[in-house]
Design a protein around this motif. Structure first.
Motif, PDB file in Angstrom:
ATOM      1  N   GLY A  86       1.012  68.920   6.944  1.00  0.00           N
ATOM      2  CA  GLY A  86       1.741  67.691   6.648  1.00  0.00           C
ATOM      3  C   GLY A  86       1.114  66.872   5.544  1.00  0.00           C
ATOM      4  O   GLY A  86       0.688  65.742   5.739  1.00  0.00           O
ATOM      5  N   ILE A  87       1.049  67.486   4.354  1.00  0.00           N
ATOM      6  CA  ILE A  87       0.404  66.804   3.228  1.00  0.00           C
ATOM      7  C   ILE A  87       1.428  65.967   2.455  1.00  0.00           C
ATOM      8  O   ILE A  87       2.514  66.454   2.125  1.00  0.00           O
ATOM      9  CB  ILE A  87      -0.216  67.839   2.256  1.00  0.00           C
ATOM     10  CG1 ILE A  87      -1.274  68.697   2.955  1.00  0.00           C
ATOM     11  CG2 ILE A  87      -0.775  67.161   1.011  1.00  0.00           C
ATOM     12  CD1 ILE A  87      -2.580  67.994   3.189  1.00  0.00           C
ATOM     13  N   LYS A 127       4.657  79.403  -1.634  1.00  0.00           N
ATOM     14  CA  LYS A 127       5.663  78.426  -1.199  1.00  0.00           C
ATOM     15  C   LYS A 127       5.227  77.815   0.129  1.00  0.00           C
ATOM     16  O   LYS A 127       4.653  78.514   0.971  1.00  0.00           O
ATOM     17  CB  LYS A 127       7.011  79.129  -0.992  1.00  0.00           C
ATOM     18  CG  LYS A 127       7.712  79.497  -2.271  1.00  0.00           C
ATOM     19  CD  LYS A 127       9.036  80.165  -1.941  1.00  0.00           C
ATOM     20  CE  LYS A 127       9.875  80.344  -3.185  1.00  0.00           C
ATOM     21  NZ  LYS A 127      11.236  80.778  -2.832  1.00  0.00           N
ATOM     22  N   PRO A 128       5.527  76.541   0.328  1.00  0.00           N
ATOM     23  CA  PRO A 128       5.173  75.937   1.612  1.00  0.00           C
ATOM     24  C   PRO A 128       6.059  76.470   2.737  1.00  0.00           C
ATOM     25  O   PRO A 128       7.180  76.926   2.496  1.00  0.00           O
ATOM     26  CB  PRO A 128       5.407  74.442   1.377  1.00  0.00           C
ATOM     27  CG  PRO A 128       6.303  74.339   0.218  1.00  0.00           C
ATOM     28  CD  PRO A 128       6.124  75.590  -0.608  1.00  0.00           C
ATOM     29  N   GLY A 141      -6.727  71.105   6.612  1.00  0.00           N
ATOM     30  CA  GLY A 141      -5.322  71.062   6.199  1.00  0.00           C
ATOM     31  C   GLY A 141      -4.773  69.662   6.006  1.00  0.00           C
ATOM     32  O   GLY A 141      -3.569  69.482   5.842  1.00  0.00           O
ATOM     33  N   LYS A 142      -5.645  68.701   6.067  1.00  0.00           N
ATOM     34  CA  LYS A 142      -5.186  67.321   5.872  1.00  0.00           C
ATOM     35  C   LYS A 142      -6.028  66.664   4.778  1.00  0.00           C
ATOM     36  O   LYS A 142      -7.169  67.055   4.534  1.00  0.00           O
ATOM     37  CB  LYS A 142      -5.362  66.528   7.174  1.00  0.00           C
ATOM     38  CG  LYS A 142      -4.427  66.925   8.297  1.00  0.00           C
ATOM     39  CD  LYS A 142      -4.557  65.912   9.434  1.00  0.00           C
ATOM     40  CE  LYS A 142      -3.391  65.944  10.382  1.00  0.00           C
ATOM     41  NZ  LYS A 142      -3.410  67.068  11.326  1.00  0.00           N
ATOM     42  N   VAL A 144       4.208  68.543   3.333  1.00  0.00           N
ATOM     43  CA  VAL A 144       4.100  69.975   3.089  1.00  0.00           C
ATOM     44  C   VAL A 144       3.232  70.636   4.155  1.00  0.00           C
ATOM     45  O   VAL A 144       2.129  70.176   4.444  1.00  0.00           O
ATOM     46  CB  VAL A 144       3.528  70.248   1.682  1.00  0.00           C
ATOM     47  CG1 VAL A 144       3.094  71.702   1.546  1.00  0.00           C
ATOM     48  CG2 VAL A 144       4.575  69.912   0.624  1.00  0.00           C
ATOM     49  N   TYR A 145       3.801  71.695   4.760  1.00  0.00           N
ATOM     50  CA  TYR A 145       3.070  72.485   5.752  1.00  0.00           C
ATOM     51  C   TYR A 145       2.931  73.908   5.227  1.00  0.00           C
ATOM     52  O   TYR A 145       3.846  74.446   4.596  1.00  0.00           O
ATOM     53  CB  TYR A 145       3.825  72.553   7.073  1.00  0.00           C
ATOM     54  CG  TYR A 145       3.851  71.246   7.833  1.00  0.00           C
ATOM     55  CD1 TYR A 145       2.925  71.006   8.857  1.00  0.00           C
ATOM     56  CD2 TYR A 145       4.785  70.271   7.538  1.00  0.00           C
ATOM     57  CE1 TYR A 145       2.941  69.816   9.551  1.00  0.00           C
ATOM     58  CE2 TYR A 145       4.813  69.073   8.223  1.00  0.00           C
ATOM     59  CZ  TYR A 145       3.886  68.845   9.238  1.00  0.00           C
ATOM     60  OH  TYR A 145       3.896  67.673   9.917  1.00  0.00           O
ATOM     61  N   LYS A 146       1.771  74.508   5.494  1.00  0.00           N
ATOM     62  CA  LYS A 146       1.645  75.945   5.269  1.00  0.00           C
ATOM     63  C   LYS A 146       1.008  76.500   6.524  1.00  0.00           C
ATOM     64  O   LYS A 146      -0.125  76.177   6.862  1.00  0.00           O
ATOM     65  CB  LYS A 146       0.756  76.249   4.042  1.00  0.00           C
ATOM     66  CG  LYS A 146       0.676  77.722   3.712  1.00  0.00           C
ATOM     67  CD  LYS A 146       1.989  78.241   3.147  1.00  0.00           C
ATOM     68  CE  LYS A 146       1.957  79.750   2.943  1.00  0.00           C
ATOM     69  NZ  LYS A 146       3.224  80.223   2.365  1.00  0.00           N
TER      70      LYS A 146
END
Lengths: 247, 402
Positions: free
Chosen positions: A39-40, A72-73, A233-234, A23-25
């Motif tokens: 990139g979760i 939403k991602p 973010g990770k 998942v990216y935001k």
């Protein structure tokens, strides 16, 4: 489950309750691009009690918003009970929130000048539950959080701890699959904080309620069986408490 | 879904009574104004109708001039002579009474009292044609009319204000340069619509008037009443034919006289009042519009003020459409409520004002329904923009809003 237009599968016997797949935001473009989630991959099973930690800007709030179907991602998949939520429209997301999710906020977010009972009725009204049943369910939820004697009090007539209990009652009154608590103890003193955490722990243990909690404080995170640390973010670290059972 | 929205909307309205009250104030004032104006307008129209029927409903008026609306032409057109009256009396079929009528304003003196009044010259047939009745004394006799005796009948105002506590019959009135004896008192007819007192008058026999006051043997108007209401159109045609013959008006020429029946007068008056009522209603409608904009204002402010509430509702599982519907229903409920209060106040106000301005209170259910529907519609129309704005809020930002 027909609210999902048939898109939702039956709850699988195994498999995670929620899952992030790459998942990216991402906010902004080019130079000013900010990767709130980078990139979760994450899986949370039904019945878990998870604490999400990290400094501000680490992506923990963004992931909570996505978990809560409020956001939403940008890329990747978010599976809720095996269904890809990313492709749902806002109406369908609202239905997901209505039937499967409960929210507890740092600022309580009860409706002002509205009694505890009426606050609890709101999600049930959206679920189209008729009045008598609605009242009974709301009273039962208030009993669970130990505030049955305060049903006619408005938020202004309740202490912070009591307001947060009402908020928790409102989150669980619909029997959600997942309770998302965003710094629920942030506005409370430590005695009140521990009461709230004990309440959440009880709900998790006795009712099997899946809880995801965002917090800054280690002693609050210690109530959880599993702790996830975010940075830039990770996910940088995942730990499981020894007392955690078969999570 | 609607029932639930209604619950939410009602709760929100009750939650903030002051805000709700201020929101509806504009609608209340607008609706009340419209109701008052429309109700009084209807009352006025009805009063004109009843006053005109008091004047005698199956009456024709022969007057000089061509088309009524030509204005100036009437002044030059010839008046009517006694020959015309006699010809009409002789030739008309189905006529109940014919009364020549002419009037002017003159100084009237009784004792020390001195007033300007209308002085009328006519015959006793006027009592048939125009429903004039004497409450005391009598009408002129035929011999008094023929001889041009100096007798007169006075109106109720003169009786009341110039002869207070005195016996009117036999008293002397000076009208202009002549003195005459009072032989009768007319029944009061009441105020006329556009000012002027119908009862401030002295009636002389036509001949007396012509000789002593008018200075000519002409008469300005001739009133006629038909045997029945139905024969009026036929009677009118006869009058036109007789008069055109007498005046030798060619086939292709316009008449230099005009025959009017009271229904025409009544139509003209009522359409005038209708226009005025419409005009005033339009002004009142503007205030209703302003009230609607007030609702929009407060609902817009309310969307900002209630951003966090909207965020909570969205998080809890409300759809954007439900939030929008809730705001719309709130606006519609508020303005419908304002409409009800406005209707009540308007009816109350009209009931209070009507007697003060001598107009009957006319209750028109249709107006109420329209006012109510309109005010509710105002809420929906002006509530739409704020409601849509509320529905489009991003729940995350809304929750963060302080």
């Amino acid at each position: 489950m027909n609210v999902m237009n048939g898109g939702m599968q039956r709850e699988p016997a195994t498999g995670p309750l929620v899952a992030f797949e790459q998942v990216y935001k991402i906010y902004g473009h080019g130079e000013s691009e900010v990767r709130a989630l980078d990139g979760i991959d994450l899986q949370i099973n039904a019945g878990e009690f998870v604490a999400v930690m990290g400094p501000s800007g680490s992506g923990k709030s963004t992931s909570m918003n996505i978990l809560g179907c409020l956001d939403k991602p940008t890329a990747g998949r978010y599976l809720f009970k095996g269904t890809d939520v990313t492709s749902l429209n806002s109406e369908q997301l609202a239905m997901l929130r209505r039937h499967y999710l409960g929210f507890v906020f740092q600022g309580f977010n009860l409706l002002a000048r509205t009694t505890a009972l009426e606050n609890l009725e709101i999600p049930l009204i959206y679920q189209r539950i008729e009045k008598a049943k609605r009242r009974a369910m709301a009273r039962e939820a208030l009993r669970v959080v130990g505030l049955e004697a305060r049903e006619n009090h408005t938020p202004a007539e309740l202490s912070g701890g009591q307001q947060q209990r009402v908020a928790i009652a409102r989150a669980i009154v619909t029997n959600p699959s997942l309770l998302l608590a965003d710094e629920p103890t942030g506005n409370l003193d430590s005695a009140r904080s521990h009461e709230i955490m004990q309440l959440l722990t009880t709900l998790n243990r006795e009712r099997g309620l899946t809880v995801v909690l965002v917090t800054h404080e280690d002693d609050i995170a210690a109530y959880a069986q599993r702790r996830i640390d975010f940075r830039d973010g990770k996910i940088v670290r995942e730990t499981r408490a020894s007392r955690a059972g078969a999570a | 879904m609607f029932a639930n929205t209604l619950i939410m909307a009602v709760r929100e309205i009750r939650r903030n009574v002051l805000r709700s009250g201020l929101t509806v104030l504009g609608i209340i004032i607008g609706v009340a104004a419209v109701i008052i104006i429309v109700t009084l307008g209807a009352g006025t129209t009805q009063q004109v109708g009843s006053e005109i029927s008091k004047m005698g409903s199956n009456m024709l008026t022969l007057m000089p001039g061509g088309d009524m609306r030509m204005g100036g032409a009437a002044m030059q057109a010839p008046l009517f002579g006694m020959g015309d009256v006699e010809a009409l009396q002789r030739e008309l079929v189905g006529v109940a009474a014919i009364a020549p009528y002419t009037q002017r304003s003159a100084q009237v003196v009784i004792g020390n009292e001195n007033r300007r009044a209308t002085v009328v010259g006519t015959t006793s047939d006027i009592s048939v044609v125009r429903n004039w009745k004497v409450t005391e004394g009598r009408l002129f006799t035929l011999s008094e009319e023929r001889a041009g005796k100096t007798v007169c009948i006075i109106g109720a105002t003169i009786r009341k204000e110039m002869l207070e506590g005195q016996e009117p019959l036999g008293a002397t009135v000076r009208v202009g340069k002549i003195s005459c004896e009072i032989i009768g008192v007319l029944e009061a007819k009441g105020q006329v619509m556009f000012g002027g007192d119908q009862d401030l008058l002295v009636v002389l026999p036509l001949r007396t008037y012509q000789r002593r006051l008018g200075g000519s043997d002409k008469t300005a108007q001739i009133f006629m009443s038909g045997d029945t209401q139905d024969s009026l159109a036929d009677l009118k045609a006869q009058v036109i034919q007789i008069m055109r013959q007498r005046r030798r008006i060619a086939e292709d020429e316009r008449s230099d006289f005009n025959v009017m029946d009271m229904t025409e007068v009544s139509n003209v008056m009522q359409s005038t009042i209708g226009v005025m009522t419409t005009f005033l209603s339009a002004i009142a409608a503007v205030s209703l519009l302003v009230g609607g904009i007030g609702i929009m204002n407060i609902m817009l402010v309310s969307v900002t003020e209630r951003t966090r509430e909207i965020g909570i509702r969205l998080a809890i599982g409300a759809t954007g459409r439900e939030v929008m519907l809730q705001f719309l229903v709130e606006a519609a409920l508020l303005s419908a409520f304002g409409g009800l209060v406005g209707i009540t106040l308007g009816l109350g106000g009209a009931a209070g004002i009507a007697p003060a301005i001598n107009v009957p209170f006319v209750f028109k259910p249709l107006t109420l329904v329209q006012a109510f529907a309109f005010s509710a519609a105002v809420g929906v129309v002006f509530g739409f923009m704020p409601a849509r704005r509320a529905a489009r809020l991003n729940p995350i930002e809304a929750l963060r809003h302080e």
